[in-house]
Design a protein around this motif. Structure first.
Motif, PDB file in Angstrom:
ATOM      1  N   LEU A  28       0.845  -1.194   0.000  1.00  0.00           N
ATOM      2  CA  LEU A  28       0.000   0.000   0.000  1.00  0.00           C
ATOM      3  C   LEU A  28       0.882   1.246   0.000  1.00  0.00           C
ATOM      4  CD1 LEU A  28      -2.523  -1.046   2.817  1.00  0.00           C
ATOM      5  CD2 LEU A  28      -2.779  -1.398   0.351  1.00  0.00           C
ATOM      6  N   TYR A  29       0.435   2.279  -0.715  1.00  0.00           N
ATOM      7  CA  TYR A  29       1.171   3.542  -0.747  1.00  0.00           C
ATOM      8  C   TYR A  29       0.266   4.661  -0.228  1.00  0.00           C
ATOM      9  CZ  TYR A  29       4.104   7.386  -2.349  1.00  0.00           C
ATOM     10  OH  TYR A  29       4.900   8.513  -2.400  1.00  0.00           O
ATOM     11  N   PHE A  30       0.746   5.366   0.817  1.00  0.00           N
ATOM     12  CA  PHE A  30      -0.007   6.463   1.423  1.00  0.00           C
ATOM     13  C   PHE A  30       0.741   7.779   1.176  1.00  0.00           C
ATOM     14  CE2 PHE A  30      -0.863   2.636   3.879  1.00  0.00           C
ATOM     15  CZ  PHE A  30      -2.250   2.632   3.960  1.00  0.00           C
ATOM     16  N   PRO A  31       0.202   8.712   0.425  1.00  0.00           N
ATOM     17  CA  PRO A  31       0.939   9.930   0.049  1.00  0.00           C
ATOM     18  C   PRO A  31       0.863  11.047   1.104  1.00  0.00           C
ATOM     19  CG  PRO A  31      -1.161   9.877  -1.091  1.00  0.00           C
ATOM     20  CD  PRO A  31      -1.094   8.600  -0.291  1.00  0.00           C
ATOM     21  N   PHE A  32       1.373  10.754   2.314  1.00  0.00           N
ATOM     22  CA  PHE A  32       1.348  11.757   3.362  1.00  0.00           C
ATOM     23  C   PHE A  32       2.618  12.632   3.297  1.00  0.00           C
ATOM     24  CE2 PHE A  32       3.013   7.774   4.989  1.00  0.00           C
ATOM     25  CZ  PHE A  32       4.119   8.131   5.758  1.00  0.00           C
ATOM     26  N   MET A  33       2.784  13.518   4.273  1.00  0.00           N
ATOM     27  CA  MET A  33       3.933  14.435   4.311  1.00  0.00           C
ATOM     28  C   MET A  33       4.854  14.039   5.467  1.00  0.00           C
ATOM     29  SD  MET A  33       3.233  16.993   1.991  1.00  0.00           S
ATOM     30  CE  MET A  33       3.613  18.656   2.514  1.00  0.00           C
ATOM     31  N   ILE A  34       6.168  14.156   5.242  1.00  0.00           N
ATOM     32  CA  ILE A  34       7.154  13.848   6.276  1.00  0.00           C
ATOM     33  C   ILE A  34       8.010  15.080   6.516  1.00  0.00           C
ATOM     34  CG2 ILE A  34       9.133  12.424   6.910  1.00  0.00           C
ATOM     35  CD1 ILE A  34       8.002  10.199   5.179  1.00  0.00           C
ATOM     36  N   TRP A  91       5.101  10.062  -5.485  1.00  0.00           N
ATOM     37  CA  TRP A  91       4.219   9.217  -6.299  1.00  0.00           C
ATOM     38  C   TRP A  91       4.222   9.670  -7.761  1.00  0.00           C
ATOM     39  CZ3 TRP A  91       1.927   4.669  -6.161  1.00  0.00           C
ATOM     40  CH2 TRP A  91       0.866   4.397  -7.035  1.00  0.00           C
ATOM     41  N   ASN A  92       4.151  10.965  -7.966  1.00  0.00           N
ATOM     42  CA  ASN A  92       4.151  11.486  -9.337  1.00  0.00           C
ATOM     43  C   ASN A  92       5.486  11.226 -10.034  1.00  0.00           C
ATOM     44  OD1 ASN A  92       1.498  12.430  -9.245  1.00  0.00           O
ATOM     45  ND2 ASN A  92       2.107  14.402  -8.350  1.00  0.00           N
ATOM     46  N   ALA A  93       6.570  11.251  -9.249  1.00  0.00           N
ATOM     47  CA  ALA A  93       7.881  10.921  -9.827  1.00  0.00           C
ATOM     48  C   ALA A  93       7.894   9.465 -10.280  1.00  0.00           C
ATOM     49  CB  ALA A  93       8.985  11.180  -8.810  1.00  0.00           C
ATOM     50  N   TYR A  94       7.239   8.608  -9.500  1.00  0.00           N
ATOM     51  CA  TYR A  94       7.122   7.198  -9.881  1.00  0.00           C
ATOM     52  C   TYR A  94       6.308   7.051 -11.162  1.00  0.00           C
ATOM     53  CZ  TYR A  94       5.465   2.350  -9.659  1.00  0.00           C
ATOM     54  OH  TYR A  94       5.136   1.049  -9.970  1.00  0.00           O
ATOM     55  N   LEU A  95       5.202   7.787 -11.257  1.00  0.00           N
ATOM     56  CA  LEU A  95       4.365   7.722 -12.460  1.00  0.00           C
ATOM     57  C   LEU A  95       5.121   8.223 -13.687  1.00  0.00           C
ATOM     58  CD1 LEU A  95       0.887   9.012 -11.168  1.00  0.00           C
ATOM     59  CD2 LEU A  95       1.725   6.664 -11.316  1.00  0.00           C
ATOM     60  N   LYS A  99      -4.259   1.071  -8.683  1.00  0.00           N
ATOM     61  CA  LYS A  99      -3.043   0.261  -8.684  1.00  0.00           C
ATOM     62  C   LYS A  99      -2.167   0.693  -9.851  1.00  0.00           C
ATOM     63  CE  LYS A  99      -1.094  -4.321  -9.279  1.00  0.00           C
ATOM     64  NZ  LYS A  99      -1.278  -5.685  -9.837  1.00  0.00           N
ATOM     65  N   ILE A 100      -0.898   0.999  -9.537  1.00  0.00           N
ATOM     66  CA  ILE A 100       0.089   1.310 -10.570  1.00  0.00           C
ATOM     67  C   ILE A 100       1.314   0.450 -10.287  1.00  0.00           C
ATOM     68  CG2 ILE A 100       1.522   3.076 -11.675  1.00  0.00           C
ATOM     69  CD1 ILE A 100      -1.385   3.657 -12.083  1.00  0.00           C
ATOM     70  N   PHE A 113       2.152  -1.210  -6.728  1.00  0.00           N
ATOM     71  CA  PHE A 113       1.715  -0.391  -5.591  1.00  0.00           C
ATOM     72  C   PHE A 113       0.210  -0.102  -5.655  1.00  0.00           C
ATOM     73  CE2 PHE A 113       6.169   0.651  -6.367  1.00  0.00           C
ATOM     74  CZ  PHE A 113       6.718   0.470  -5.112  1.00  0.00           C
ATOM     75  N   TYR A 114      -0.429  -0.142  -4.476  1.00  0.00           N
ATOM     76  CA  TYR A 114      -1.842   0.206  -4.351  1.00  0.00           C
ATOM     77  C   TYR A 114      -1.940   1.551  -3.635  1.00  0.00           C
ATOM     78  CZ  TYR A 114      -2.836  -4.595  -5.726  1.00  0.00           C
ATOM     79  OH  TYR A 114      -2.909  -5.782  -6.419  1.00  0.00           O
ATOM     80  N   LEU A 115      -2.318   2.585  -4.376  1.00  0.00           N
ATOM     81  CA  LEU A 115      -2.416   3.931  -3.830  1.00  0.00           C
ATOM     82  C   LEU A 115      -3.668   4.075  -2.981  1.00  0.00           C
ATOM     83  CD1 LEU A 115      -1.484   6.976  -3.820  1.00  0.00           C
ATOM     84  CD2 LEU A 115      -2.984   7.260  -5.820  1.00  0.00           C
ATOM     85  N   VAL A 116      -3.493   4.637  -1.768  1.00  0.00           N
ATOM     86  CA  VAL A 116      -4.625   4.971  -0.899  1.00  0.00           C
ATOM     87  C   VAL A 116      -4.634   6.488  -0.773  1.00  0.00           C
ATOM     88  CG1 VAL A 116      -5.716   4.646   1.350  1.00  0.00           C
ATOM     89  CG2 VAL A 116      -4.350   2.794   0.338  1.00  0.00           C
TER      90      VAL A 116
END
Length: 800
Positions: A682-688, A718-722, A766-767, A770-773
């Motif tokens: 699972l991929y969670f696009p939060f901020m660190i 995530w966008n860099a991955y895409l 899904k890309i 990875f499964y984007l949440v």
């Protein structure tokens, strides 16, 4: 030895690659790289030895077939249809409407048609059938050099009548060829050399990339590293205190190694905190010095944290004088020439990773097993690099113990037949040669009374006091644990709890932080940055409580004063104790063991179960560090299971032996898989907020394209991955993917893939894998922790 291409009608009218590389040019280039690998890696004598072990009388013919299977692997490209359709060769224009443009199997036919009449001249039946079987096995690799290895039994099964002799032999292989390990390794080596030489040759033409250096130690390299290492050791001066004891272990291991250089597998059993890493580096350098053929070093770990720590040790000792590369799923590919952002540089850098082009490699046990037993081209590319190498295996007791018997059989044979020197090290070391009839390849480097003296020395045996008071109460709950903790916690600044169940760690963490300050939780649901954050906090001169799962046991650089652990297996208990009073500076450090969660449910199928601290016998073993007795009992259980009859016909070990005898590569790879659980990522696009994290190398010099308000932005990663899909060059894409992956790891968490489950119940899209949440907020807390329970509840509501 190499056959004349004219025999097969190969000439410059045939193309191997577009636009204009001829088939003879490609085959000669393949031969060039084969010969370079064999020469640089000193393989000829090893190949000869393998062949002579299988059939000494006909070794010359087998050797010729071995080398020519590689040299002539692309004869099938003479297929007119292939030339017309795949090569657009104008000389074969009349075949443009043909249907079969494949080439691999065509090469098989040429090879069999040439060698079968030669073998048919042999009158003795067993010799004839053995050579026929060897011939067909070698051609199997020609047929698979663009695919992956499967099962020899299925090879040519659709053409039984044309190849009846081979079909008959497949049913009774053991009658004609009994050297199953030798034949397996010979075939794996053939496949590795074939796909590697072909890849190098193809890259030379397609990418104008000539490979001159396979990343091997020269004699000068070895001498320079030894000088640097000796300088590193001497700068500490005369050893005192615990360092004096470490120095004795260092010298004892070295002495016994030098007395046994003819052996291949060395046990380094030494206490936690005794300096095994430094000792093992010394042993590796001694081995490299002792044999001019040895020219590669592999350091193998079961945990990525150990990979990173050991890399820093090497860097500290050798600096830029040693080219050492970390190869795992989260380490970026290193650019060969940092200033050059071009296609050839990406290709070179990618090939360096693919073929392990560094003299020293640090990688994981999964990577090693993929090389030894894997079936894909990528798995097998670096196999020849293992020959004439030194391999250090750390924490081997953490490997799936259901595989120990099979594993040691392979280690023994691979080491002897490919001249590999293996150092197996741990504080809790199972002597796996227990399963072997012939144990002559193995030797203990710390042995007998000296071993006992080291382990029972006060620096190690009394560094931590063990206490079983809580165990005598039977199973306890959180309230009792907290109550007991409150009774004994005074005078201790750094306190560590370990639970064997994630949910228990989470619940106790939530409970204990209500009445205590500076409480942190560590589990598999934390990303690497948060783990490092907590480790850094533990090094401050302030009170701290860490509630953790098994992630704390090995490879985590912490030094605590007081420990509490839910019991599991004896080696896990020792690993946990290694996190307490590592510096030996505290005189009253303790570990309290307790019993809470059902270990049989969590460690299901583990052969160590039942030999635990609920019994006085194993409490004594833990105190006395006499793990030999413990492992003897575990090894007997594994042996009993191996000798158990399956379906009343054959034993489990017989099944494995038959799998090997029949060269069922697919099933061998499946059997030797270290980690069997399947997961969804699972991929969670939060901020660190990276400003609060120190010593996280991935956050150093991070690109602005990944940041928002100085925070690492999961959406931008995530966008860099895409955007990788927009990169045309394969090697550039793989290079950039490896760098994006190092950042994606901070936003990914795995969940178990259950039977008949094709996808997670809750995700946005899904890309790739990875499964984007997208709506991550309910599942990720302020520390970047994954709330597994919240996600599970959401998944169940979606499923309903």
């Amino acid at each position: 030895m190499y056959l004349d291409l004219n025999i097969f009608g190969v000439d410059d009218s045939f193309l191997a690659h577009t636009p204009n590389e001829t088939l003879p040019e490609h085959l000669e280039c393949t031969k060039k790289y084969l010969e370079k690998i064999v020469k640089d890696k000193h393989l000829e004598a090893l190949i000869d030895g393998l062949i002579e072990a299988i059939d000494k009388r006909h070794s010359k013919l087998i050797k010729e077939m071995f080398y020519n299977a590689i040299y002539l692997h692309d004869l099938g490209k003479m297929n007119p249809c292939f030339q017309s359709k795949k090569m657009s060769n104008p000389l074969f224009k009349e075949h443009e409407n043909c249907s079969n443009s494949k080439h691999s199997f065509g090469g098989v036919v040429y090879f069999i048609d040439y060698y079968k009449p030669i073998i048919e001249k042999i009158e003795e039946d067993s010799e004839y059938y053995r050579l026929i079987y060897i011939l067909y096995n070698f051609t199997y690799h020609i047929s698979k050099h663009h695919g992956r290895l499967g099962q020899i039994e299925e090879y040519l099964s659709d053409k039984r009548e044309e190849h009846s002799d081979f079909e008959n032999i497949k049913k009774n292989v053991s009658l004609y060829l009994d050297e199953k390990f030798e034949f397996y390794i010979l075939n794996k080596l053939l496949f590795s050399l074939l796909v590697s030489s072909d890849y190098y040759a193809t890259s030379e033409y397609m990418a104008n990339m000539s490979i001159d250096n396979f990343g091997l130690f020269s004699l000068e390299d070895k001498h320079r590293l030894k000088t640097l290492f000796d300088g590193f050791i001497t700068k500490f001066g005369e050893p005192k205190g615990i360092n004096k004891l470490r120095n004795k272990i260092f010298k004892e291991a070295e002495y016994n190694l030098l007395q046994n250089l003819d052996k291949h597998i060395y046990y380094l059993e030494a206490p936690t905190g005794s300096g095994k890493t430094i000792t093992s580096i010394n042993l590796a350098l001694k081995l490299l010095e002792s044999d001019t053929r040895l020219n590669k070093l592999f350091y193998i770990f079961p945990f990525n944290t150990l990979v990173e720590q050991t890399k820093s040790v090497f860097d500290n000792i050798f600096g830029d004088d040693l080219k050492i590369e970390t190869i795992n799923s989260i380490s970026p590919i290193v650019l060969e020439k940092e200033q050059e952002d071009n296609e050839s540089n990406y290709t070179q850098s990618y090939m360096n990773r693919l073929f392990f082009h560094s003299p020293a490699i640090i990688t994981t046990h999964v990577s090693l097993f993929n090389i030894l037993f894997g079936t894909s081209k990528e798995d097998n590319f670096p196999l020849w690099q293992l020959a004439n190498s030194v391999i250090i295996l750390d924490e081997i007791q953490s490997y799936n113990n259901n595989l120990w018997w099979y594993m040691v059989e392979f280690f023994d044979k691979y080491a002897e037949l490919l001249n590999i020197k293996i150092i197996i090290m741990s504080a809790t070391l199972p002597k796996l040669d227990f399963f072997l009839e012939k144990k002559s390849n193995f030797v203990d480097l710390i042995r007998g009374q000296k071993r006992d003296d080291f382990f029972t020395n006060d620096y190690f045996s009394k560094r931590v006091e063990v206490d079983f008071e809580l165990l005598e109460e039977g199973e306890i709950d959180f309230d009792r644990l907290e109550e007991f903790f409150d009774e004994v916690k005074d005078n201790y600044q750094k306190i560590l709890f370990e639970f064997i169940k994630k949910q228990s760690a989470r619940e106790f963490y939530n409970q204990i932080k209500k009445c205590n300050k500076n409480v942190y939780e560590l589990s598999g649901d934390d990303n690497k940055a948060y783990r490092q954050y907590v480790i850094n906090k533990s090094k401050e001169d302030k009170p701290i409580i860490i509630v953790a799962t098994q992630v704390i046991e090995a490879g985590v650089d912490i030094d605590m004063d007081l420990g509490f652990k839910d019991i599991s297996t004896l080696d896990s208990e020792e690993q946990f104790m290694g996190r307490i009073n590592r510096s030996c500076k505290k005189s009253d450090s303790k570990v309290y063991f307790f019993n809470m969660d059902d270990v049989f449910k969590i460690y299901r199928g583990d052969n160590r179960l039942g030999f635990d601290l609920t019994q006085k016998k194993y409490q004594t073993i833990l105190r006395d560090k006499n793990y030999y007795d413990y492992y003897q009992e575990v090894l007997k259980v594994i042996q009993k299971n191996g000798l158990r009859f399956d379906s009343g016909v054959t034993t489990n070990i017989d099944k494995f032996s038959e799998m090997l005898q029949k060269l069922n590569y697919q099933e061998i790879a499946k059997t030797m898989t270290l980690i069997n659980s399947e997961n969804f990522t699972l991929y969670f696009p939060f901020m660190i907020d990276i400003s609060i994290y120190e010593r996280v190398k991935e956050f150093e010099n991070i690109g602005e394209q990944y940041l928002t308000d100085c925070k690492l932005d999961g959406w931008k990663v995530w966008n860099a991955y895409l955007s990788l899909s927009e990169v045309d060059s394969f090697t550039e894409k793989e290079f950039k993917r490896s760098h994006v992956n190092t950042l994606m790891q901070f936003f990914t968490f795995n969940i178990v893939k259950y039977v008949n489950m094709t996808q997670p119940h809750y995700y946005s899209e899904k890309i790739g894998g990875f499964y984007l949440v997208e709506d991550w907020e309910p599942f990720i807390d302020k520390d970047g922790k994954f709330n597994r329970v919240a996600y599970q509840e959401k998944s169940e509501s979606q499923f309903l």
